[in-house]
Design an enzyme around this catalytic site. Structure first.
Site, PDB file in Angstrom:
ATOM      1  N   ARG A 229     -17.401   3.699 -12.711  1.00 24.84           N
ATOM      2  CA  ARG A 229     -16.366   4.252 -11.820  1.00 24.84           C
ATOM      3  C   ARG A 229     -15.069   4.480 -12.575  1.00 24.84           C
ATOM      4  O   ARG A 229     -14.370   5.456 -12.347  1.00 24.84           O
ATOM      5  CB  ARG A 229     -16.081   3.280 -10.670  1.00 24.84           C
TER       6      ARG A 229
ATOM      7  N   CYS B   3       2.170  17.236   2.492  1.00 27.42           N
ATOM      8  CA  CYS B   3       3.358  16.491   2.083  1.00 27.42           C
ATOM      9  C   CYS B   3       4.057  15.975   3.320  1.00 27.42           C
ATOM     10  O   CYS B   3       3.822  16.448   4.420  1.00 27.42           O
ATOM     11  CB  CYS B   3       4.275  17.322   1.206  1.00 27.42           C
TER      12      CYS B   3
ATOM     13  N   ALA C  60     -11.455  -8.350  -9.295  1.00 29.00           N
ATOM     14  CA  ALA C  60     -10.046  -8.453  -8.908  1.00 29.00           C
ATOM     15  C   ALA C  60      -9.526  -9.875  -9.092  1.00 29.00           C
ATOM     16  O   ALA C  60      -8.428 -10.096  -9.613  1.00 29.00           O
ATOM     17  CB  ALA C  60      -9.878  -8.039  -7.444  1.00 29.00           C
TER      18      ALA C  60
ATOM     19  N   GLY D  29     -13.995   4.791  13.116  1.00 28.08           N
ATOM     20  CA  GLY D  29     -14.653   3.898  12.182  1.00 28.08           C
ATOM     21  C   GLY D  29     -14.509   2.431  12.539  1.00 28.08           C
ATOM     22  O   GLY D  29     -15.178   1.580  11.955  1.00 28.08           O
TER      23      GLY D  29
END
Ligand SMILES: NC(=O)c1ccc[n+]([C@@H]2O[C@H](COP(=O)([O-])OP(=O)(O)OC[C@H]3O[C@@H](n4cnc5c(N)ncnc54)[C@H](O)[C@@H]3O)[C@@H](O)[C@H]2O)c1
Ligand SMILES: NC(=O)c1ccc[n+]([C@@H]2O[C@H](COP(=O)([O-])OP(=O)(O)OC[C@H]3O[C@@H](n4cnc5c(N)ncnc54)[C@H](O)[C@@H]3O)[C@@H](O)[C@H]2O)c1
Lengths: 555, 555
Positions: free
Chosen positions: A194, A404, A236, A493
């Site tokens: 990745r 933006c 992590a 979701g």
């Protein structure tokens, strides 16, 4: 073949550009460059669909082709259920997705209905036909970091280190969003592949071979004021615990592992990727325990670094809830979410993720709109920096688009930033300087359009995190103002945990479009200001006063 | 003094009749003749408020007085939060009440927010400023019984017996609603005083001294084809168990005790009213157990009478849920609810509780509209019977109003019944035959405007009882069509269990009003037809075909 993406150019299949726009956006959502699994109608997030099923898709297409200028197509959770007489100033398409009466608004009941073909998950922009690929998340992360820079540093991230984890679909934007703000980013990502992919795509700059190499490189770059994104193949928790040992306190600390899903989204420490993948298969229970154990250490390390002075926040991945609810580690909530501190001040001014899409398919049209932005708002530094860098770094997916953050911020004639931009673009379409109509829309995560107590509306000053009156009023206002597509989505979701809305206005150069744009880009950002003024935020009260937005009872 | 009711006559305080209408309706909701506790802003149902608090009320009044024809007042759970620019074809007032994100949509959280002054319970017509007193329930019960008569008997209730219990605020309408349909009603009511009050008001005809007297009288009247309402001072369970013993099987059997509230709404058997009131005070736990015990026997007796041939149904008082959930007596659900069997066939044709209010305050204006109904729909027997009888029996409360069930049922020119009526009334207002504008609205319990799995949308053919997309689309459609007030309400006295909407159109005789009426009374009843066609009801598919309502995917 059904999911070939939108047609482009200036020939239209429908009665008018408003209907054509809806059709192209629907097809754009299913462009193989844009959609996750177009063959299943899935646009993004693993579940978010553009239509209920292929029959529904085809009927929507037929109905849009036939739809006159004074009728409205009605779409219920991805299925076209009616076509009714309204008028030209009304929306052409009304959409409601995944809304269930609260008591029944559970994954279990949703899945029952979905299996019976009676519902679909629309997420945010999947079911409202406004997804534009990964640019949206890149810009959101850019804007969030810019806000961190404004609130906590001197306005940019030069010489600052941002430490995070996860280079997945969303997280992969973090190094670029950091360097666009001038900073140094170190990202822990368990998967070397990745990291390398993000480097290939230009979203990340370097791969470090070890944690210490990464930290040394970061310190050196920060001291030199160099902007660089560094991926490090590690867990992590290893990165953060090493930093604690070494006394390396980052300026900014966050996380974008997919911790909301402890099985497929998060890797436990102490295993290689291959070992972990095997464990997940063979013994999911142990995987789950190991994963939650690592998360708990991960959050502890974040808290310790926060105590040591890092500006830490979570970024919508649910890691706090996982650790608090399933490990009883309530202190997890001492980590602030990104929204209250860094996004809310923008929402208070009506600023939010405004975006537009060139129906021509021609990138030149977007570059022309980029000029409009920098022309109209030359003093907004982070905005002009974004536009500059986006031209280099953003790869268009499907129909070219730009995003933006524009706000209310009325000018002398009372027009919001969003309205001024849209009216100018509408002029350019009329004048032929832009080759075909442009659709203006926004993310559903805008200031007046969402109630999501886990994220966007977390920790509201007046405790109204869960009040869904606001998005519903926002949808009604967009409808009253004549937006061409208006949608109300729940669940996105996370069944039962969010209500949000979207709008689209088609700028075809006409007077009608100008009228709609003027009204929609008044009421839409105004509802953000209203909602935050009502909650007692000073910034919103100031914006209401400055921009002359009547909020009768807000002091 | 703040709650003096609406002003009447033709002088207005606002910029136009649309705003004036909103103001008069709000004040009408607080008329002491209409409202339950005007001093607390409570309109009906113990909790349903017209405004969040007196400050909010006063600000709404001020805002409505100033509101121009191209702005929209935004009301969030009874508080005016903004006033935004829209256009004259848009609503003048948008309202969202008591909507919470599902996971937080609980009594507990609602009460927290309410205590903090951040929310209110709007019920249905309380917070949408459309309550018209008890006529609505009388007509709903009349229409339900008329539907029972059509579905199960020969179209009326002559010679039929209806047995029920409860003569409270809502239940008190049952004897009159029965006799209006030609039948005999026996109502068990523990309180003699309530029976006598209903007799005084003309809602009930006689009081029997004992159960056997009541049953003898009922049999005799039924045989003679006499329409009569008989109250009997006894517990429901005593009446029903005696009927079982005697083999007296009623034609129709229902219940309107306030069983949803087992403490203050339901009386246990074996106690006089005074003894029960004392027990409730002294020992609420025992009261609760006794109350649930009686309810269980009550439901058992209803089931036995149903088995013996009675047409039994529950009428929205929650008695099945009480007994099933709290006594594990699942068979309670073998009693059907009134909605699926008797109201749904009407909803399938777009029929529903349409109503209108004379802003003049003059009953003559309503009598003129009564003529319009009987003129336009001379063949609808139950409608003309209702209008005839209503003139004698309905006491106006506050502004005079009328309610009757009109549907889609397009005529040759494609206009729905509702639209034809509204256009005709609008003409009469223009011609001065009606002295001031009339507001047309409806109950929220209409065919396209509600999701309430416990009642209105119970047992939908396709299992979509809880799908709230439908009411949300209905609200957006009403907004798109230009209704003057549009509202979305959740909870309505049952937090988390219902979502519904309302609309109002002001018929001021203008062209604009005609345009709005034509569109709103197309999309509003059409959404009922759409929703039921989508669910696969033949009646709705037939209505869609007959009235030419496009439902693209319904077979
Ligand atoms: N803030 C926002 O606006 C926003 C928007 C969308 C999604 N999200 C959330 O962000 C999170 C990330 O989304 P995504 O699409 O990038 O997910 P993803 O599954 O595509 O990527 C997660 C990445 O994290 C890596 N990873 C997992 N556990 C790790 C660990 N312990 N140490 C190091 N690397 C680890 C995985 O290898 C993977 O590459 C999700 O939880 C998502 O819900 C936030
Ligand atoms: N179907 C609908 O459209 C609809 C509309 C509104 C309300 N409701 C429901 O109808 C029910 C009745 O409402 P209401 O306003 O009339 O309630 P209410 O409290 O005013 O009246 C209830 C009456 O029942 C009597 N009673 C209670 N227990 C009894 C028993 N065991 N035997 C005999 N009499 C008994 C009480 O003395 C009282 O007079 C409520 O549950 C309400 O929620 C239904």
């Amino acid at each position: 073949e059904e999911y070939r993406g939108a047609s482009t150019g200036t020939d239209i299949e429908c009665e008018g550009w408003r209907q054509e726009a809806a059709l192209r956006l629907l097809n754009n959502n299913l462009d193989p460059e844009v959609a996750e699994r177009p063959e299943d109608l899935v646009v993004y997030g693993g579940v978010g669909r553009a239509a209920r099923n292929w029959d529904a898709y085809e009927t929507i297409v037929e109905e849009l082709r036939d739809l006159p200028d004074d009728e409205t197509l009605v779409v219920q959770s991805g299925k076209p259920v009616g076509r009714l007489r309204t008028h030209e100033r009304s929306p052409r398409v009304l959409i409601a997705n995944t809304n269930l009466v609260s008591k029944w608004d559970t994954w279990e009941h949703f899945r029952e209905l979905e299996a019976a073909g009676e519902m679909m998950m629309g997420n945010y922009t999947a079911g409202s036909w406004g997804y534009i690929g990964s640019q949206g998340v890149l810009q959101g992360t850019y804007e969030t970091l810019a806000s961190v820079a404004r609130e906590r540093f001197d306005g940019d991230l030069h010489g600052r280190t941002v430490v995070t984890a996860g280079l997945g679909g969303m997280g992969g934007n973090q190094p670029l969003a950091t360097t666009m703000n001038g900073g140094v980013c170190v990202v822990a990502e368990v998967s070397e592949a990745r990291i390398d992919r993000r480097i290939d795509e230009g979203y990340c700059d370097e791969r470090a071979d070890s944690v210490s190499e990464a930290l040394d490189r970061a310190r050196e770059a920060a001291e030199a004021g160099e902007a660089v994104g560094i991926g490090v193949p590690t867990n992590a928790v290893t990165l953060l615990e090493t930093m604690l040992e070494r006394g390396f306190v980052p300026d900014v600390l966050t996380d974008m592992t997919a911790a909301h899903d402890e099985i497929t989204g998060y890797y436990p420490s102490g295993y290689t990727v291959e070992e972990a993948d095997e464990l997940r298969e063979d013994d999911p229970e142990t995987y789950l325990e190991e994963s939650l154990d690592t998360m708990e250490r991960h959050v502890e390390a974040m808290l310790d670094l926060q105590d040591a002075g890092a500006v830490a926040f979570t970024y919508g991945n649910g890691i706090r809830g996982q650790v608090a609810d399933r490990r009883g580690f309530e202190e997890a909530h001492d980590l602030p979410g990104f929204a209250p501190e860094y996004v809310r001040p923008l929402f208070c001014e009506g600023r939010g993720p405004f975006r537009w899409i060139a129906l021509s398919g021609d990138p030149e049209d977007i570059y022309r709109t980029d000029e409009v932005v920098t022309d109209l708002f030359p003093d907004d530094e982070s905005l002009t920096r974004w536009i500059d860098l986006a031209q280099d770094h953003v790869r268009f997916q499907g129909l070219p688009a730009r995003v933006c953050w524009l706000g209310y911020q009325a000018d002398e004639s009372g027009l919001s930033e969003r309205a001024r931009f849209a009216l100018r673009v509408n002029d350019l379409v009329r004048e032929g300087e832009i080759s075909a109509p442009v659709v203006v829309t926004r993310d559903q995560l805008d200031g007046g359009s969402i109630a999501n107590p886990n994220e966007a509306t977390e920790a509201m000053k007046d405790g109204t995190d869960a009040v869904a009156d606001w998005p519903i009023l926002n949808a009604l206002l967009n409808c009253a103002a004549g937006a061409d597509i208006v949608s109300v989505h729940s669940s996105a979701g996370a069944v039962g945990e969010v209500t949000s809305t979207n709008n689209h206005v088609v700028l075809d150069g006409s007077e009608l479009a100008a009228e709609k744009a003027k009204r929609v880009f008044d009421v839409d950002p105004a509802s953000a200001v209203m909602r935050h003024a009502d909650a007692g935020y000073d910034d919103a009260l100031a914006e209401a006063a400055r921009s002359d937005i009547p909020v009768p009872m807000a002091e």
